[in-house]
Design a protein around this motif. Structure first.
Motif, short mmCIF file in Angstrom:
data_model
loop_
_atom_site.label_atom_id
_atom_site.label_comp_id
_atom_site.label_asym_id
_atom_site.label_seq_id
_atom_site.Cartn_x
_atom_site.Cartn_y
_atom_site.Cartn_z
N GLY A 124 21.62 -11.65 14.18
CA GLY A 124 21.11 -12.21 12.93
C GLY A 124 22.03 -13.26 12.39
N THR A 125 21.65 -13.88 11.27
CA THR A 125 22.47 -14.94 10.69
C THR A 125 23.58 -14.38 9.83
N ILE A 126 23.45 -13.12 9.39
CA ILE A 126 24.46 -12.50 8.54
C ILE A 126 25.14 -11.39 9.34
N GLN A 127 26.47 -11.41 9.34
CA GLN A 127 27.21 -10.47 10.16
C GLN A 127 27.52 -9.16 9.42
N THR A 128 27.40 -9.12 8.10
CA THR A 128 27.63 -7.89 7.34
C THR A 128 26.47 -7.72 6.37
N GLU A 129 25.60 -6.76 6.64
CA GLU A 129 24.38 -6.62 5.87
C GLU A 129 23.76 -5.25 6.12
N PHE A 130 22.86 -4.80 5.22
CA PHE A 130 22.13 -3.56 5.38
C PHE A 130 20.72 -3.87 5.86
N TYR A 131 20.30 -3.27 7.04
CA TYR A 131 18.96 -3.44 7.59
C TYR A 131 18.12 -2.23 7.20
N PRO A 132 17.13 -2.37 6.29
CA PRO A 132 16.40 -1.21 5.76
C PRO A 132 15.38 -0.66 6.76
N ILE A 133 15.16 0.67 6.68
CA ILE A 133 14.09 1.39 7.39
C ILE A 133 13.46 2.32 6.35
N TYR A 134 12.11 2.20 6.14
CA TYR A 134 11.52 2.92 5.01
C TYR A 134 10.12 3.39 5.35
N PHE A 135 9.67 4.39 4.53
CA PHE A 135 8.31 4.92 4.67
C PHE A 135 7.33 3.89 4.11
N TYR A 136 6.11 3.86 4.71
CA TYR A 136 5.12 2.86 4.30
C TYR A 136 3.75 3.54 4.30
N TRP A 137 2.97 3.28 3.23
CA TRP A 137 1.66 3.91 3.08
C TRP A 137 0.56 2.85 3.21
N ASN A 138 -0.34 3.01 4.23
CA ASN A 138 -1.55 2.18 4.36
C ASN A 138 -2.78 2.90 3.81
N GLY A 139 -2.69 4.24 3.62
CA GLY A 139 -3.80 5.02 3.11
C GLY A 139 -3.33 6.36 2.64
N CYS A 140 -4.26 7.16 2.13
CA CYS A 140 -3.90 8.44 1.51
C CYS A 140 -3.29 9.41 2.50
N GLY A 141 -3.65 9.35 3.77
CA GLY A 141 -3.16 10.34 4.73
C GLY A 141 -1.84 10.01 5.36
N ASP A 142 -1.24 8.84 5.03
CA ASP A 142 0.03 8.46 5.66
C ASP A 142 1.18 9.27 5.10
N ASN A 143 2.19 9.50 5.97
CA ASN A 143 3.42 10.19 5.60
C ASN A 143 3.11 11.56 4.97
N THR A 144 2.39 12.38 5.73
CA THR A 144 2.03 13.72 5.29
C THR A 144 2.49 14.74 6.30
N ILE A 145 2.67 16.01 5.82
CA ILE A 145 3.05 17.14 6.67
C ILE A 145 2.08 18.28 6.41
N SER A 146 1.66 18.97 7.48
CA SER A 146 0.69 20.05 7.35
C SER A 146 1.30 21.39 7.71
N SER A 147 0.73 22.48 7.11
CA SER A 147 1.14 23.83 7.47
C SER A 147 0.49 24.23 8.79
N ARG A 148 0.97 25.34 9.39
CA ARG A 148 0.46 25.77 10.67
C ARG A 148 -1.03 26.12 10.62
N ASP A 149 -1.49 26.72 9.49
CA ASP A 149 -2.90 27.14 9.43
C ASP A 149 -3.81 26.10 8.76
N GLY A 150 -3.24 24.95 8.40
CA GLY A 150 -4.05 23.87 7.83
C GLY A 150 -4.43 24.06 6.39
N THR A 151 -3.88 25.05 5.68
CA THR A 151 -4.27 25.29 4.29
C THR A 151 -3.44 24.49 3.30
N SER A 152 -2.32 23.88 3.78
CA SER A 152 -1.46 23.12 2.87
C SER A 152 -1.16 21.76 3.49
N LEU A 153 -1.26 20.69 2.67
CA LEU A 153 -0.94 19.33 3.07
C LEU A 153 -0.02 18.75 2.01
#
Length: 803
Positions: free
Chosen positions: A129-158
């Motif tokens: 890159g052009t900058i030798q000392t910098e922070f390169y971000p990595i972040y969660f991103y939402w395109n819809g309601c179901g993005d970045n979700t976790i489910s329970s084993r029996d499917g009763t909790s999201l």
């Protein structure tokens, strides 16, 4: 399709303890451009264990990061991941979907997960890159309601997002916001409208990234060290420190030899290496020089007295001189040396001890040679006579002589000459004595022989085979004799019943009577060898090539055994042969003296593990090219190789343009076997500035004179520092120097023509030369000033200095 999939993804997490539940992206530090980094997305649930069914993650990352791979995490411990899929949404956004292995048995395993663990691992390459000392971000991103979700084993909790925390490499901030998709701020509130809140719970999301720091660690060695040897030691323990600088923690430094080590006399290179936690390394080296200034301690023999050589005026004397030193390698030089023939009288012997560092010590002793020369007596050879007829003896006469430096010697014998000697051998003792009591003696025998021999009979030659396992055989035989006298004794050599070696052995038999008369005969006992010898070859041999050679001289020794000694072993090729690179078969043959033989073979393999020898040039200092703040520099790093040629690579290449400053050039040589050698050197480009005023020659309006202000009053491109030399007044710019200002009538005419001519004459090239009185103006005062200086009697004051 995505929402139906989410109904299958499952993570059952205890409802009552979910306040501390969160998803976190790693926040890595101290990486460099060109490194590989693995970032994990972790579940952080410190208060309870949980049962995991699946997840749907959308991760966005800095465009200067190149995604290499995504793998499932190690979170589950009672079952694995049944489904895992990664989709690249756009150039820097990726979706990871996983389902736990929940339907792989009749009892549906619980997919038990530990308190904390990784859902997925994202591996990145950190691109330039052009900058030798910098922070390169990595972040969660939402395109819809179901993005970045976790489910329970029996499917009763999201579980959806509650708060979203961003991180910029220094601080953390809550960026949660209710916005439309796509968004980095979390799940929109509208996604929960009309939904049973028991089914949907909220968790915290923490963004992360990679902190870039391009500064590698730097090892700083001390200057070369010079010390003297310690007491009674051929070296010294030397202590030193290796300094290090780095922007990241976890730096370690090592030196070989280490500080406090014992360094021998001479020069020893110390190599130091520093490395940080990410494997970035630097090295430096310096020399430790240990100087030996301790002389050796020499010890001579005490004064010694010896006698002269017999009949000579000198004597040979051997002696030993010893020396101790803190270092080995002491050289002793004696004059005269040990073993010299020293003349009679007192002789002074001097010895000098010198060590490898040139330190010396001396000693001497006195050798006295004393004359004790005895006379030299001469006895006759043994006298052999036959017995007198009918007698067991005979009268015998003889003569004994002697010589001595005194020319007076007394000789005595026992028995006397012309005495009666019995049959057999009689010893005659003789002595000679000189006036000083020195004595010499000699002896000889008078032998009276009986010449009547007995008659002896031997058997014919005997031929036998060797006894089993032996190099010969035991043989019996019989020999007979007749004599005119009784008492005859028969002897055989070897005796009957002796062990006879392989081959032909002569047996000599003799018969002697009581008077010593004898007869003899002989015959051969021939023993044939029929047993085969045995040979044992060495194991297969693997050796490296000899130094600076593409082959190796290899020594080996096959062993053999035989019932008889004297066998020979021939090896092809023979031991000590130079073997070429590769595999060679060696055959050995054993043959005994009777022609029986056996053979074996083994292999010799020669491998090349000698690296090429790379020679870098010494550090180079060059001036910048004309008109440039740098220079094109050419160089060569040749390499020598024991086998074939070595490939040499230099970075930067010869002919590269180097800017002002110091630059490291790295070279590596690799041979056909993969052996390698490296070296480095510095190229330093300095600015071409002859007057050292900080302005390059090609930009300096007076490059030969220090003029950092670059003043140019008349604007002709030539600085004032170059147009006026010494004192003012050289208006026509004729020859001048510090010693010869060059002022003459032509300068006055030139000045008058310029100031008062009609039309005006040419202007002076240097304004300061024409401003003789230094007023700042060229006028009649300058003409008068110059005339009075050049022609008035007495002369007027000299024009003002140019400076």
């Amino acid at each position: 399709m995505k929402k139906s999939l989410l109904l299958i993804l499952l993570v059952l997490i205890s409802q009552s303890a979910f306040a501390d539940f969160s998803l976190k992206i790693d926040r890595l530090k101290c990486y460099s451009i060109g490194d590989n980094a693995t970032v994990s997305v972790k579940v952080d649930y410190p208060t309870a264990n949980y049962q995991l069914g699946g997840y749907d993650l959308v991760i966005r990352y800095d465009t200067r990061l190149s995604l290499q791979n995504v793998t499932p995490g190690n979170l589950l411990i009672s079952c694995g991941w049944e489904y895992f899929n990664v989709t690249q949404i756009d150039v820097n956004t990726v979706r990871a979907v996983a389902i736990a292995e929940i339907n792989n048995g009749a009892n549906h395993p619980s997919c038990f997960a530990a308190t904390n663990g990784a859902l997925a691992y994202f591996s990145f390459f950190i691109a330039a890159g052009t900058i030798q000392t910098e922070f390169y971000p990595i972040y969660f991103y939402w395109n819809g309601c179901g993005d970045n979700t976790i489910s329970s084993r029996d499917g009763t909790s999201l579980y959806l997002s509650d708060s979203v925390y961003n991180y910029d490499g220094i601080t953390e901030s809550n960026i949660t916001a209710d916005t439309t998709f796509p968004t980095p701020f979390g799940t929109a509130t509208s996604c929960l409208s009309g939904i049973n809140p028991i089914r949907y719970s909220e968790i915290d999301f923490y963004n992360g990234g990679i902190d870039i720091s391009a500064v590698d660690p730097q090892a700083i060695c001390p200057s070369d060290i010079y010390v003297n040897t310690a007491n009674d030691q051929c070296g010294a323990n030397v202590f030193f420190q290796i300094a290090v600088s780095d922007t990241c923690s976890g730096v370690s430094t090592s030196a070989s030899p280490s500080s406090g080590s014992f360094f021998p006399v001479g020069q020893t290179v110390v190599n130091a290496v520093t490395s940080d936690a990410l494997g970035h390394v630097d090295s430096c080296s310096f020399f430790v020089n240990v100087i030996d200034s301790t002389p050796p301690a020499i010890t001579c023999p005490t004064d010694t007295t010896i006698t002269n050589e017999p009949g000579q005026w000198y004597a040979q004397f051997f002696y030993s001189v010893s020396a101790e030193d803190n270092c080995s390698g002491v050289t002793l030089n004696s004059s005269p040396p040990s073993g010299t023939y020293d003349p009679l009288g007192e002789n002074e012997i001097v010895t000098i001890a010198s060590d490898a560092s040139g330190n010396v010590d001396t000693c001497l002793f006195i050798l006295t040679v004393v004359d004790i020369d005895p006379p030299v007596i001469n006895c006759p050879e043994d006298i052999v006579v036959q017995n007198s007829p009918s007698e067991c003896g005979a009268n015998v006469s003889f003569t004994v002589t002697a010589t001595d430096n005194s020319l007076s010697t007394t000789i005595t014998t026992e028995p006397l000459s012309n005495s009666y000697f019995p049959a057999g051998t009689t010893l005659v003792a003789c002595e000679a004595k000189d006036p000083s009591g020195n004595v010499d003696s000699c002896f000889f025998n008078v032998i009276v022989n009986d010449i009547e021999p007995p008659v002896l009979t031997c058997p014919d030659d005997i031929i036998v085979s060797n006894d089993s396992g032996l190099c010969g055989a035991t043989v019996d035989f019989s020999v007979t004799a007749l004599d005119n006298c009784s008492g005859t004794v028969i002897e055989s050599n070897p005796n009957s019943g002796s062990f006879f070696p392989i081959g032909s052995t002569l047996v000599v038999s003799s018969a002697a009577d009581s008077a010593g008369n004898a007869d003899s005969c002989s015959f051969y006992i021939i023993v044939n060898d029929t047993e085969t010898p045995q040979i044992i070859c060495p194991d297969n041999i693997v050796v490296s090539t000899d130094p600076m050679s593409c082959s190796a001289i290899v020594d080996y020794t096959p062993s053999g055994s035989d019932n008889c000694g004297g066998y020979s072993i021939e090896t092809f090729p023979p031991s000590g042969t130079s073997f070429e690179l590769g595999l060679t078969t060696v055959t050995s043959v054993i043959t005994d003296a009777s022609g029986n033989s056996d053979s074996c073979s083994f292999t010799v393999e020669v491998i090349d593990d000698e690296p090429p020898l790379l020679n870098c040039p010494v550090d180079m200092i060059v001036q910048s090219d004309s008109g440039f703040y740098g220079a094109v520099v050419n160089y060569n790093a040749p390499a020598s190789e024991n086998c074939g040629d070595a490939s040499v690579s230099v970075s930067p290449e010869s002919g590269t343009y180097f800017e002002i400053g110091s630059h490291t050039v790295n070279a590596i040589a690799v041979d056909s076997s993969g052996n390698a050698d490296t070296c480095t050197f510095l190229v330093t480009v300095i600015l071409t500035d002859d007057d050292f005023d900080g302005i390059a020659n090609f930009e300096d309006n007076c490059p030969a004179v220090f003029n950092p202000d670059q003043t140019d009053t008349d604007g002709d491109g030539i600085g004032d520092a170059c147009c006026c030399i010494g004192i003012r007044g050289n208006v026509d710019s004729g020859f001048e120097s510090e010693e010869n200002p060059g002022i003459d009538i032509a300068d006055i005419v030139f000045l008058v023509s310029y100031a008062f001519g009609t039309p005006s004459g040419p202007a002076p090239e240097c304004h300061d030369e024409a401003d003789v009185d230094g007023s700042g103006f060229i006028d009649i005062a300058d003409v008068v000033y110059l005339v009075e200086f050049a022609f008035a009697t007495p002369s007027g004051p000299a024009p003002l200095s140019c400076y």
